[in-house]
Every structure is written in C-alpha cells, then in structure tokens.
Design a protein around this motif. Structure first.
Motif, short mmCIF file in Angstrom:
data_model
loop_
_atom_site.label_atom_id
_atom_site.label_comp_id
_atom_site.label_asym_id
_atom_site.label_seq_id
_atom_site.Cartn_x
_atom_site.Cartn_y
_atom_site.Cartn_z
N PRO A 58 1.02 -1.30 0.07
CA PRO A 58 -0.12 -0.02 0.03
C PRO A 58 0.90 1.18 -0.09
O PRO A 58 1.32 1.75 1.15
CB PRO A 58 -0.72 -0.15 1.33
CG PRO A 58 0.31 -0.91 2.26
CD PRO A 58 0.97 -1.78 1.43
N VAL A 59 1.22 1.74 -1.24
CA VAL A 59 2.29 2.63 -1.10
C VAL A 59 1.98 4.23 -0.58
O VAL A 59 2.76 4.69 -0.20
CB VAL A 59 2.70 2.74 -2.83
CG1 VAL A 59 3.47 1.91 -3.54
CG2 VAL A 59 1.40 3.63 -3.64
N ARG A 60 0.53 4.52 -0.59
CA ARG A 60 0.31 5.95 0.03
C ARG A 60 0.81 5.68 1.66
O ARG A 60 0.89 6.83 2.22
CB ARG A 60 -1.34 6.03 -0.16
CG ARG A 60 -1.59 6.24 -2.03
CD ARG A 60 -3.18 6.61 -2.04
NE ARG A 60 -3.10 8.29 -1.63
CZ ARG A 60 -2.81 9.24 -2.32
NH1 ARG A 60 -2.34 8.99 -3.57
NH2 ARG A 60 -3.02 10.14 -1.95
N ALA A 72 2.52 3.76 2.76
CA ALA A 72 4.11 3.50 3.00
C ALA A 72 4.74 5.00 3.00
O ALA A 72 5.69 5.47 3.76
CB ALA A 72 4.59 2.81 1.87
N VAL A 73 4.19 5.90 2.35
CA VAL A 73 4.84 7.10 2.20
C VAL A 73 4.66 8.08 3.41
O VAL A 73 5.47 8.61 3.94
CB VAL A 73 4.26 7.97 1.03
CG1 VAL A 73 4.63 9.60 1.07
CG2 VAL A 73 4.65 7.40 -0.38
N ARG A 74 3.43 7.80 4.04
CA ARG A 74 3.06 8.58 5.23
C ARG A 74 3.94 7.95 6.23
O ARG A 74 4.31 8.55 7.21
CB ARG A 74 1.55 8.49 5.57
CG ARG A 74 0.54 9.16 4.76
CD ARG A 74 -0.97 9.20 5.39
NE ARG A 74 -1.54 7.71 5.33
CZ ARG A 74 -2.11 7.31 4.32
NH1 ARG A 74 -2.53 7.95 3.39
NH2 ARG A 74 -2.76 6.15 4.45
N ASP A 75 4.28 6.53 6.44
CA ASP A 75 4.90 5.87 7.62
C ASP A 75 6.32 6.43 7.33
O ASP A 75 7.01 6.35 8.46
CB ASP A 75 4.76 4.45 7.23
CG ASP A 75 3.37 3.70 7.67
OD1 ASP A 75 2.47 4.80 8.32
OD2 ASP A 75 2.86 2.68 7.57
N ALA A 76 6.75 6.39 6.07
CA ALA A 76 8.02 7.19 6.23
C ALA A 76 8.23 8.65 6.47
O ALA A 76 9.59 9.05 6.64
CB ALA A 76 8.66 7.10 4.57
N GLY A 77 7.24 9.27 6.93
CA GLY A 77 7.37 10.65 7.37
C GLY A 77 7.22 11.81 6.11
O GLY A 77 7.63 12.73 6.42
N ASN A 78 6.53 11.39 5.22
CA ASN A 78 6.67 12.25 4.06
C ASN A 78 5.38 12.59 3.36
O ASN A 78 4.36 11.82 3.66
CB ASN A 78 7.54 11.47 2.71
CG ASN A 78 9.02 11.37 3.06
OD1 ASN A 78 9.76 12.37 3.62
ND2 ASN A 78 9.41 10.11 2.64
N PRO A 79 5.11 13.70 2.85
CA PRO A 79 3.71 13.87 2.34
C PRO A 79 3.56 13.12 1.06
O PRO A 79 4.34 12.81 0.42
CB PRO A 79 3.96 15.56 1.90
CG PRO A 79 5.58 15.62 1.47
CD PRO A 79 6.13 14.79 2.64
N VAL A 80 2.08 12.86 1.00
CA VAL A 80 1.70 12.00 -0.02
C VAL A 80 1.24 12.56 -1.54
O VAL A 80 0.49 13.79 -1.32
CB VAL A 80 0.44 10.91 0.55
CG1 VAL A 80 0.02 10.11 -0.60
CG2 VAL A 80 0.86 10.36 1.66
N PRO A 81 1.94 12.31 -2.56
CA PRO A 81 1.43 13.27 -3.78
C PRO A 81 0.02 12.79 -4.06
O PRO A 81 -0.35 11.72 -3.61
CB PRO A 81 2.49 12.44 -4.89
CG PRO A 81 3.61 11.98 -4.13
CD PRO A 81 3.07 11.49 -2.76
N ASP A 82 -0.56 13.59 -5.04
CA ASP A 82 -1.94 13.41 -5.45
C ASP A 82 -1.86 11.97 -6.21
O ASP A 82 -2.87 11.28 -5.83
CB ASP A 82 -2.43 14.41 -6.40
CG ASP A 82 -2.52 15.68 -5.65
OD1 ASP A 82 -2.78 15.58 -4.15
OD2 ASP A 82 -2.36 16.60 -6.14
N ARG A 83 -1.03 11.78 -6.91
CA ARG A 83 -0.88 10.20 -7.60
C ARG A 83 0.33 9.76 -7.22
O ARG A 83 1.37 10.01 -7.45
CB ARG A 83 -0.90 10.78 -9.07
CG ARG A 83 -2.30 11.24 -9.79
CD ARG A 83 -3.28 10.14 -9.97
NE ARG A 83 -4.52 10.53 -10.60
CZ ARG A 83 -5.64 10.06 -10.87
NH1 ARG A 83 -5.57 8.58 -10.29
NH2 ARG A 83 -6.56 10.54 -11.34
N ILE A 84 0.30 8.45 -6.95
CA ILE A 84 1.25 7.63 -6.60
C ILE A 84 1.17 6.22 -6.92
O ILE A 84 1.93 5.15 -6.96
CB ILE A 84 2.26 7.90 -5.24
CG1 ILE A 84 3.40 7.20 -4.96
CG2 ILE A 84 0.83 7.38 -4.11
CD1 ILE A 84 4.06 7.82 -3.93
#
Length: 449
Positions: free
Chosen positions: A433-435, A437-449
């Motif tokens: 679940p990449v969205r 995963a991005v949040r868990d890494a501490g980064n903002p989530v792009p609109d499309r990923i």
C-alpha cells in the motif's frame, strides 16, 4: 512547514534547484555509457571470447584454481562485483548521510570506475583474469556512485516533481547511450578502414566509455551541492555490519522494506536481461556484433521516449500501477525471447523494441517511487540498499543465468529462467500500500502515486 517543504527548501530557490536538477541529469549522461556500451554490448561477448581462448580442452578456465565453464565466466564476474558492492555501498551511503559530503564520495566512486573502464583497452589475447578484475572494479564502482547520485533526488526535487525529474535523468542516460553507440557502430563496422583489428576496435569502444564517464562527471560535480548532515558525524560500522544496521532501521518501516524487496527481485530480472542479452544473441542466436550493437541502439532510442511516456502515464495513473503494467510487458517479452529463431536479426530487433519501450520507465518510476519511502536524512543510506539491484548490479540473476547454462548448456533455458523474477516481483509489489508507506516514512503523499 512539513518535511516535504523542508526537503525542497534545502535545495534553495527555484532557479538554483533547476540548475542542480540539470546538473544531476548529467551524471546519468556520463555513466550510462558504461552500462550501455560496456556492460550491455561489448564486454559480455568479448570477455567470453577471451575466456574461451584461455580455456582448456574441456572448455573450462581456472581462476584461483576453480573450474569455470568459459561461457559462465562473465555472469560470475558480474555476481562477484555485486558481492563486493554490497559491502561498500552501505558504508558509503551511511558516511554520506552522516557527513553531508556526498560529492567527494561520488567523485571517488565515479573516477575509480572510469579508470577501470578505460583500462579495458589493455584486455586482449587470453587475459581473462585482467578482464574479470577490471569488470568487477568498474561494476562495483558504478553501484557505489549510483547510491550517492540517487540520494540527491529527494534533496533537489519536491514530491510532485520527482517522477518527472527521475524520468528525465533516465532519458538523458539513454540519449547518451544512443549517441555513443552510433559512434561505436561506425568504428566497429568500419574498423578495417580505421586501420584497426576487430579486437582493437572493441577495446577502443570499451576505453572510450571510461573517458566519457570521467569527462562528463565534471558537470554534476560542479552543479550539485552538499547539504549539512542531518546528524552529527560518527564512525560508521563496516561493510556487512553497516548493511545489517541499515536493514534493522528499515524494520521500523516495514512497507518501505516490502517495496524494496519487490524492487530487488524484479529489477534483478531486468538487469540480468540487460547484461546477458548480448551473450544470448551472439552465442545462442548466432548474431554478429554489428547486429547486437544495432539492437541495443534501438533500445536506447526507444527508451528515451519510453521513460518520458511512462512518466506521463504515472502522472495519470500513479507510479505503482504503471510499474505493474511494465512488469507484465517484461514477462511477455522475455517469454517471446525464448522462442526467437537463430540467425533471424529481424525478430531480435522486434524484441529489442519491446524492451526499449518499457526499460527506462520501469527503472525511472521505481527510483522516484522509492524516494517517497525514504525517511528524511537517510537518503544515501537507504539508497545503498536500493542500489544493490540497479544498473546491471544484480547478482542472483546472473548467478541463476550462469548456473542454468552450466547445468544445461542452453542459453534458451538460461534466459527463460529469469521469468521468475518478474512474476515474483509483480506479486510482491501489488501487495504494497504505497500511500500508507509514504505516510509511514514521514513524507507528504503526492496526489498520484
């Protein structure tokens, strides 16, 4: 100010960031010629021929007293280079993150590799040990340099622009590969008119890749800038201990680790196809060197458009879906490759076209997607793990390819064995679940990923 803003702000004003991005593209322009002209086209068939000239009556060479079938010597050297790189990459990545000095380490790795590649001019006769040693050094060096190069991406590009920036970097690399391959093709096919033997022409092509790599590395070294370290400089563990430390840290980011596992598997297959395609074409299909150069040139030209086109698809459908689609295409292409008739260059060109259309995009989008999953301040350390299977540095694929050939004597069996990497990689990536995963890494989530 969120983490993503901090990362982009660290790159400075927009004009300065664009200047760094343009400089960053040029390292792909510099080192991709090695991946194309050396690893993909010339060194595999040439080193295999050198090993065969040194082989005994049973077709074996004996490096360090170990019996190795001459046809397996090249993939074994690629695997050995990655084992060495695995020791060095995490150490270099951790040192870069702790010190904030990526550029000096990038320069050291790049010029070590460029020097070894230039030294391939002296590979001739039955000097298979020299060829193997230079290949191991150059391959390990480019792996280390790519760790440091990729680690600049989160610092010079914001979340919404990384697919574009990464895709342009790959496009620059493939454009350089195509340009140099045209020159190589002219030199190789017309070697008599230049007063060169075929062997000498190959050695000139190999050495020129090293000179190109060294010359254009000056551009990113002038334009990129180091950032202050996110943590105080400290002594890093060595080799395997640093790799273990990096992987332990990743255990706290299980979704990042899950993506990395999927990537390492499917990219192992991609890189093995790239590095072994010329051997397959020459040894199994009976194609000449000029045909192989032309096919790889076609791959380079189509990969430029493929990288940019798949970047646009990612903006519409997301990077994950686009990568999954490319893995399906890779599987179908590899299956078709198994049935290629010998002595039929037209079908080999059709296969090359299929590879070119998906090659650049699958690699560029994997890099940009992974950059979203890296915790701030650990870019080089995490990219050291990422780089283990990038740019022809995979080890399990060449090992499987070499072992399959050694056991069966068939390059067709060796090439079809690689399908397992694409099937397994697809299955693993589809579950990430990449969205989240991005949040868990501490980064903002792009609109499309």
């Amino acid at each position: 100010m969120d983490i993503g803003t901090v990362r982009v702000a660290a790159a400075g004003p927009a004009a300065g960031r664009r200047r760094e991005q343009r400089g960053w593209y040029f390292y792909d322009w510099a080192c991709s010629v090695y991946s194309t002209s050396v690893l993909t086209v010339f060194i595999g068939p040439y080193l295999t021929s050198v090993a065969k000239s040194a082989a005994d009556s049973d077709g074996y060479v004996h490096p360090l007293g170990i019996p190795v079938r001459a046809g397996s010597y090249f993939p074994y050297c690629v695997s050995l280079s990655v084992v060495i790189a695995i020791v060095v990459m995490p150490l270099a990545g951790a040192r870069a993150d702790r010190s904030g000095r990526k550029k000096p380490l990038l320069a050291l790795a790049a010029y070590t590799g460029a020097t070894a590649t230039t030294g391939m001019f002296f590979l001739g006769g039955d000097r298979y040990l020299l060829g193997g040693a230079l290949l191991v050094v150059a391959n390990a060096s480019i792996a280390v340099s790519m760790v440091l190069y990729n680690a600049f991406l989160p610092q010079i590009a914001g979340p919404e622009e990384r697919d574009r920036v990464s895709s342009r970097g790959w496009a620059f690399g493939y454009a350089a590969g195509a340009l140099v391959l045209i020159v190589n093709l002219v030199l190789f096919t017309g070697h008599d008119s230049f007063g060169l033997s075929e062997s000498a022409a190959v050695r000139v092509c190999l050495a020129s890749a090293g000179l190109w790599w060294g010359a254009f590395t000056l551009v990113p070294l002038r334009r990129l800038r180091d950032r202050p370290a996110a943590a105080p400089v400290a002594a890093a563990p060595h080799g395997w201990r640093q790799l273990a430390a990096t992987l332990r840290d990743m255990r706290g980011k299980p979704l990042t680790l899950a993506f990395l596992l999927a990537y390492l598997i499917y990219n192992d297959g991609i890189q093995t196809v790239i590095s072994q395609a010329s051997v397959y074409g020459s040894e199994e299909l009976g194609l000449g060197q000029s045909t192989l150069i032309g096919a790889v040139l076609l791959v380079q030209v189509l990969a430029v458009g493929g990288a940019l086109g798949m970047g646009r698809l990612a903006r519409a459908y997301g990077a994950k879906r686009t990568i999954l689609g490319s893995l399906v295409a890779w599987t179908l292409t590899l299956g078709a490759g198994y049935f290629l008739p010998a002595g039929a260059p037209v079908w080999f060109f059709v296969l090359a076209a299929g590879i070119g259309l998906v090659l650049g995009g699958s690699q560029a989008l994997s890099r940009s997607l992974f950059s979203h999953l890296v915790p701030p301040g650990k870019e080089a350390e995490y990219f050291s793990a990422y780089e283990m299977s990038d740019r022809g540095m995979s080890w399990l694929g060449p090992l499987l390819f070499g072992l399959t050939y050694q056991l069966t004597g068939s390059y067709r069996d060796a090439i079809i064995s690689l399908v397992v990497f694409f099937v397994a990689g697809f299955a693993l990536l589809a579950r990430v679940p990449v969205r989240r995963a991005v949040r868990d890494a501490g980064n903002p989530v792009p609109d499309r990923i």
